[in-house]
Motif scaffolding. Structure first.
Motif, PDB file in Angstrom:
ATOM      1  N   VAL A   1       1.243  -1.367  -0.038  1.00 10.99           N
ATOM      2  CA  VAL A   1       0.069   0.181  -0.060  1.00 10.99           C
ATOM      3  C   VAL A   1       0.483   1.441   0.229  1.00 10.99           C
ATOM      4  O   VAL A   1       2.355   0.839  -0.016  1.00 10.99           O
ATOM      5  N   ARG A   2       0.166   2.420  -0.214  1.00 11.25           N
ATOM      6  CA  ARG A   2       1.059   3.777  -0.553  1.00 11.25           C
ATOM      7  C   ARG A   2       1.366   3.912   1.288  1.00 11.25           C
ATOM      8  O   ARG A   2       0.557   3.810   2.202  1.00 11.25           O
ATOM      9  N   GLY A   3       2.036   4.969   1.178  1.00  5.17           N
ATOM     10  CA  GLY A   3       2.296   5.071   2.464  1.00  5.17           C
ATOM     11  C   GLY A   3       1.287   6.167   3.285  1.00  5.17           C
ATOM     12  O   GLY A   3       1.492   5.870   4.780  1.00  5.17           O
ATOM     13  N   ASP A   4       0.772   6.707   2.223  1.00  5.72           N
ATOM     14  CA  ASP A   4      -0.586   8.100   2.881  1.00  5.72           C
ATOM     15  C   ASP A   4      -1.392   6.531   3.420  1.00  5.72           C
ATOM     16  O   ASP A   4      -2.986   7.415   3.980  1.00  5.72           O
ATOM     17  N   GLN A   5      -1.701   5.136   3.154  1.00  6.12           N
ATOM     18  CA  GLN A   5      -2.889   4.892   3.575  1.00  6.12           C
ATOM     19  C   GLN A   5      -2.576   3.718   5.139  1.00  6.12           C
ATOM     20  O   GLN A   5      -3.812   3.410   4.914  1.00  6.12           O
ATOM     21  N   ILE A   6      -1.826   3.741   5.708  1.00  6.83           N
ATOM     22  CA  ILE A   6      -1.871   4.049   6.631  1.00  6.83           C
ATOM     23  C   ILE A   6      -1.624   4.810   7.389  1.00  6.83           C
ATOM     24  O   ILE A   6      -1.050   5.478   7.511  1.00  6.83           O
ATOM     25  N   ARG A   7      -1.661   4.072   9.344  1.00 11.68           N
ATOM     26  CA  ARG A   7      -1.352   4.799  10.020  1.00 11.68           C
ATOM     27  C   ARG A   7      -0.105   3.603  11.174  1.00 11.68           C
ATOM     28  O   ARG A   7      -1.468   2.830  11.281  1.00 11.68           O
ATOM     29  N   VAL A   8       0.272   4.224  12.145  1.00 14.77           N
ATOM     30  CA  VAL A   8       1.593   3.897  12.870  1.00 14.77           C
ATOM     31  C   VAL A   8       0.452   3.484  14.871  1.00 14.77           C
ATOM     32  O   VAL A   8      -0.654   4.379  14.514  1.00 14.77           O
TER      33      VAL A   8
END
Length: 145
Positions: free
Chosen positions: A132-139
């Motif tokens: 997935v793209r980096g802006d589609q996840i939240r740590v």
């Protein structure tokens, strides 16, 4: 060319920057409202006289911070940071977009060049790697902490 910091009301940086930019004053060359900087707008200008006059007309603009900044001091605001910055392999993340929205996953691989992260879904019966793209996840949880 000197760069001046203009103090603003919190959360009104973009409004003040837009109003300053729309004034079309020849003495003002650039206006910057970086997301990382709260309550300040950076203005490249020939001097403070025109800024002081404009700040009287613009709501939420408070004052000019004494002194000037150089381009070297503000250029880190001009380059975009990759979305995968701050994410490490092994981190627990939540997908916030796409077909697996709401699913939790563990980071397997990070591709900074493409700004993508390969994750393995947590609750899946069979481990499925998903890129997935980096802006589609939240740590959610980082192993480094």
């Amino acid at each position: 060319m000197p760069i001046f910091a203009v103090k603003t009301t919190a959360s009104q940086e973009r409004t003040v920057a837009d109003m300053l930019a729309s004034k079309e004053e020849p003495e003002i060359h650039a206006v910057l409202a970086p997301d990382q900087l709260t309550s300040y707008v950076m203005v490249e200008s020939d001097g403070t006289a025109v800024l002081e006059r404009l700040l009287e007309e613009i709501p939420h603009a408070r004052s000019i911070v004494p002194g000037t900044s150089s381009m070297a001091e503000v250029e880190h605001f001009l380059s975009p940071t990759p979305d995968v910055e701050g994410i490490a392999e092994g981190d627990i993340v939540e997908l916030i977009a796409g077909p697996f929205k709401g699913e939790k996953a563990r980071v397997q691989r990070i591709d900074e060049g493409k700004d993508q992260v390969t994750v393995e879904l947590y609750e899946a019966t069979v481990p499925i790697p998903v890129t997935v793209r980096g802006d589609q996840i939240r740590v959610l949880d980082s192993e480094e902490r």
